[in-house]
Scaffold this motif. Structure first.
Motif, short mmCIF file in Angstrom:
data_model
loop_
_atom_site.label_atom_id
_atom_site.label_comp_id
_atom_site.label_asym_id
_atom_site.label_seq_id
_atom_site.Cartn_x
_atom_site.Cartn_y
_atom_site.Cartn_z
N ARG A 130 0.86 -1.19 0.00
CA ARG A 130 0.00 0.00 0.00
C ARG A 130 0.90 1.24 0.00
N TYR A 131 0.74 2.09 -1.01
CA TYR A 131 1.53 3.31 -1.12
C TYR A 131 0.78 4.46 -0.45
N PHE A 132 1.48 5.22 0.40
CA PHE A 132 0.81 6.33 1.09
C PHE A 132 1.60 7.63 1.00
N GLY A 133 2.37 7.81 -0.07
CA GLY A 133 3.08 9.06 -0.28
C GLY A 133 4.37 8.85 -1.04
N SER A 134 5.07 9.94 -1.27
CA SER A 134 6.33 9.87 -2.01
C SER A 134 7.19 11.06 -1.67
N GLN A 146 0.18 -3.86 4.24
CA GLN A 146 -1.02 -3.03 4.33
C GLN A 146 -1.09 -2.21 5.60
N THR A 147 -1.07 -2.82 6.76
CA THR A 147 -1.18 -2.09 8.02
C THR A 147 0.15 -2.01 8.77
N SER A 148 1.18 -2.64 8.27
CA SER A 148 2.50 -2.62 8.92
C SER A 148 3.57 -2.81 7.85
N GLY A 149 4.81 -2.94 8.31
CA GLY A 149 5.91 -3.04 7.36
C GLY A 149 6.14 -1.72 6.64
N HIS A 150 6.05 -0.60 7.38
CA HIS A 150 6.23 0.71 6.77
C HIS A 150 7.69 0.92 6.38
N MET A 151 7.88 1.52 5.22
CA MET A 151 9.25 1.75 4.75
C MET A 151 9.27 2.84 3.68
N LEU A 152 10.47 3.36 3.44
CA LEU A 152 10.76 4.24 2.31
C LEU A 152 11.55 3.43 1.30
N PHE A 153 11.06 3.35 0.09
CA PHE A 153 11.70 2.53 -0.94
C PHE A 153 12.03 3.42 -2.14
N ILE A 209 -11.61 1.55 14.72
CA ILE A 209 -11.43 2.00 13.34
C ILE A 209 -11.95 3.41 13.13
N THR A 210 -13.02 3.76 13.83
CA THR A 210 -13.66 5.05 13.60
C THR A 210 -13.01 6.20 14.36
N ASP A 211 -11.99 5.92 15.17
CA ASP A 211 -11.35 7.00 15.92
C ASP A 211 -10.62 7.97 14.99
N VAL A 394 -9.63 3.90 6.99
CA VAL A 394 -9.00 2.82 7.75
C VAL A 394 -9.77 1.52 7.57
N SER A 395 -11.08 1.62 7.45
CA SER A 395 -11.87 0.40 7.27
C SER A 395 -11.51 -0.32 5.97
N ARG A 396 -11.24 0.43 4.90
CA ARG A 396 -10.83 -0.21 3.64
C ARG A 396 -9.45 -0.83 3.77
N ILE A 397 -8.56 -0.17 4.50
CA ILE A 397 -7.20 -0.71 4.68
C ILE A 397 -7.25 -1.99 5.50
N VAL A 398 -8.04 -2.00 6.56
CA VAL A 398 -8.07 -3.14 7.49
C VAL A 398 -8.98 -4.25 7.00
N GLN A 399 -10.14 -3.90 6.43
CA GLN A 399 -11.15 -4.91 6.13
C GLN A 399 -11.32 -5.18 4.63
N TYR A 400 -11.62 -4.15 3.85
CA TYR A 400 -12.05 -4.37 2.46
C TYR A 400 -10.87 -4.47 1.48
N GLN A 401 -9.85 -3.65 1.72
CA GLN A 401 -8.70 -3.60 0.81
C GLN A 401 -9.14 -3.42 -0.65
N GLU A 402 -9.91 -2.37 -0.86
CA GLU A 402 -10.35 -2.03 -2.20
C GLU A 402 -10.24 -0.51 -2.36
N TYR A 403 -9.48 -0.08 -3.35
CA TYR A 403 -9.20 1.33 -3.53
C TYR A 403 -9.55 1.76 -4.96
N LEU A 404 -10.18 2.92 -5.08
CA LEU A 404 -10.48 3.47 -6.40
C LEU A 404 -9.21 4.05 -7.02
N CYS A 405 -9.02 3.82 -8.30
CA CYS A 405 -7.84 4.32 -9.01
C CYS A 405 -8.20 5.00 -10.33
#
Length: 458
Positions: A130-134, A146-153, A209-211, A394-405
């Motif tokens: 999951r990409y969240f910036g650059s 998805q929810t862990s393993g954060h890194m800069l690549f 999730i809703t916090d 957060v609900s899509r990241i944790v549960q659905y894992q579906e993103y519009l592109c």
């Protein structure tokens, strides 16, 4: 063999003959012809050639030509080696869009069709991250799980820098897992230890999730972030109630991290190292006077971005709209302005910017950039945007894992206001990430200024 030897005889064979008289004759005739070979080449610091009326009519010796060419070519090569390399042409971001089998990127120069899509080579275990910036120079923020393993690549060098996955809890000895949603850094991440690189992120780090979203910071190279800062509560004069000041975007501007909130106020944090510990050395709320975005009835704001342009801080507002005569997406641009106001009143306002005045804005959470139109002949002013409607879900990241592109393109402020799809829509949904920008440039201009050109393609 004899023929090959005669053809190979050159300037060096003249001196082998030991004919001093002929050697002197060749040198004098060479001076009479001048130091040029053809009409364009001259040896450095050479005396000027004679006028055509003074040029001897005798046919020059071919060996003289070889001698002069040897001298000129050597001087020419030496001069070229001393010249600095020409600057690389400026580059624009690529759209990195998740596709089946791994991410692809699209180039504005190629047109909005299938020929504009190129596949990016990334390690197999990061192909569905999951990409969240650059960040400039081909750096991508990603979560490998998805929810862990954060890194800069770095997509060019394949360098990988691991980021924190947890935040400490002041009331407990245990660390709590966090989900990074948007991030940026204070300086190029691979510059070195003399200029410590500090990261900032908008995160989710509660059991529910809703916090609301929170923010945190870390020093590059450390696997531990500082305790997260929860959102504040401010009174909204429009709704006449207290509203959670949830963070919408982050940027590093003039030595500090700036966060914009849903109420369009700005939270400023300046970080420092005290005895090797990273602390928030200064924090400040910049309160803005409330104002309508585009008049009444107003479009519904879906995203707010911070962009540094010409040393000023801009806010770009993205709205959905169903007003007659308006496109379904509406963007507006504002500039942060300090005003004189009574004590206790907001000291800042967002001043509308009706035209971009020769700029192109690429907006994305944590990675918005401004480019001068004068450096890119053939392009036009506009706001390039991403399909980031579920970026903070957060609900899509944790549960659905579906993103519009699908909804990526360019918005022209106008009038008229125009939305154009300048990126080829090869798919609608992704099961692992939203799209992000792949940014050129970086700390090493000689290598990173064309990061999107040098990426390895499959």
């Amino acid at each position: 063999m004899e023929g090959r030897r005669r053809r190979g005889e050159g300037v060096g064979s003249i001196w082998e003959k030991g004919d001093e008289e002929r050697r002197h004759s060749i040198w004098e005739r060479g001076k009479a012809w001048g130091p040029c070979v053809g009409p364009c080449w001259r040896a450095p610091n050479a005396e000027p050639t004679r006028p055509s009326s003074q040029i001897p009519t005798a046919q020059p010796d071919p060996m003289v030509d070889r001698l002069r060419a040897l001298v000129v070519n050597r001087s020419w090569r030496t001069s070229l080696q001393a010249l600095p390399p020409p600057p690389l042409p400026p580059q624009l971001p690529w759209l990195l869009r998740p596709s089946a089998g791994g991410p692809t990127f699209s180039c504005l120069l190629s047109g909005a069709d299938e020929l504009s899509v190129h596949r990016v080579r990334v390690p197999a275990d990061l192909r569905h991250a999951r990409y969240f910036g650059s960040y400039d120079g081909g750096w991508l923020f990603l979560a490998s799980r998805q929810t862990s393993g954060h890194m800069l690549f770095n997509i060019r060098t394949e360098q990988c820098l691991f980021l924190p996955d947890t935040v400490p809890r002041p009331w407990s000895s245990d660390d709590f897992p966090m989900i990074m949603l948007a991030a940026t850094v204070s300086s190029p991440p691979s510059r070195g230890t003399d200029d410590p690189c500090i990261g900032a992120a908008i995160v989710h780090c509660t059991p529910f999730i809703t916090d609301s979203r929170q923010i945190t910071f870390w020093r590059m190279g450390s696997h531990m972030a500082i305790p997260s800062i929860p959102p504040d509560h401010q009174f909204d004069v429009v709704s006449n109630q207290f509203v959670v000041e949830e963070m919408e975007d982050v940027i590093y501007h003039k030595g500090a991290f700036h966060f914009v909130t849903k109420l369009k106020n700005v939270f400023v944090c300046r970080l420092a190292l005290h005895q090797a510990d990273l602390v928030v050395d200064h924090r400040e709320w910049l309160m803005f006077a409330p104002q309508d975005d585009l008049g009444y009835p107003r479009p519904v704001a879906t995203a707010r971005y911070l962009v540094e342009s010409r040393e000023q801080l801009l806010m770009v507002l993205k709205c959905t709209c169903n007003l007659p005569g308006w496109p379904p997406l509406v963007f507006s641009v504002f500039e942060m302005t300090h005003v004189q106001a009574p004590a206790g009143a907001p000291q800042y306002v967002w001043t509308p910017v009706p035209t971009l005045v020769g700029r192109m804005l690429f907006v994305g959470h944590g990675c918005s950039r401004s480019y001068e139109l004068a450096n890119f002949p053939g392009f036009q002013e506009g706001i390039y945007f991403l399909d980031d409607l579920q970026f903070y879900s957060v609900s899509r990241i944790v549960q659905y894992q579906e993103y519009l592109c699908f909804d990526n393109g360019k918005y022209t402020l106008g009038p008229p206001h125009v939305v154009s799809r300048c990126f080829w829509p090869d798919q609608v949904n992704s099961n692992y990430s939203s799209p992000v920008w792949l940014l050129p440039g970086g700390e090493d201009d000689a290598n990173n200024a064309q990061a999107q050109v040098d990426v390895h393609m499959m």
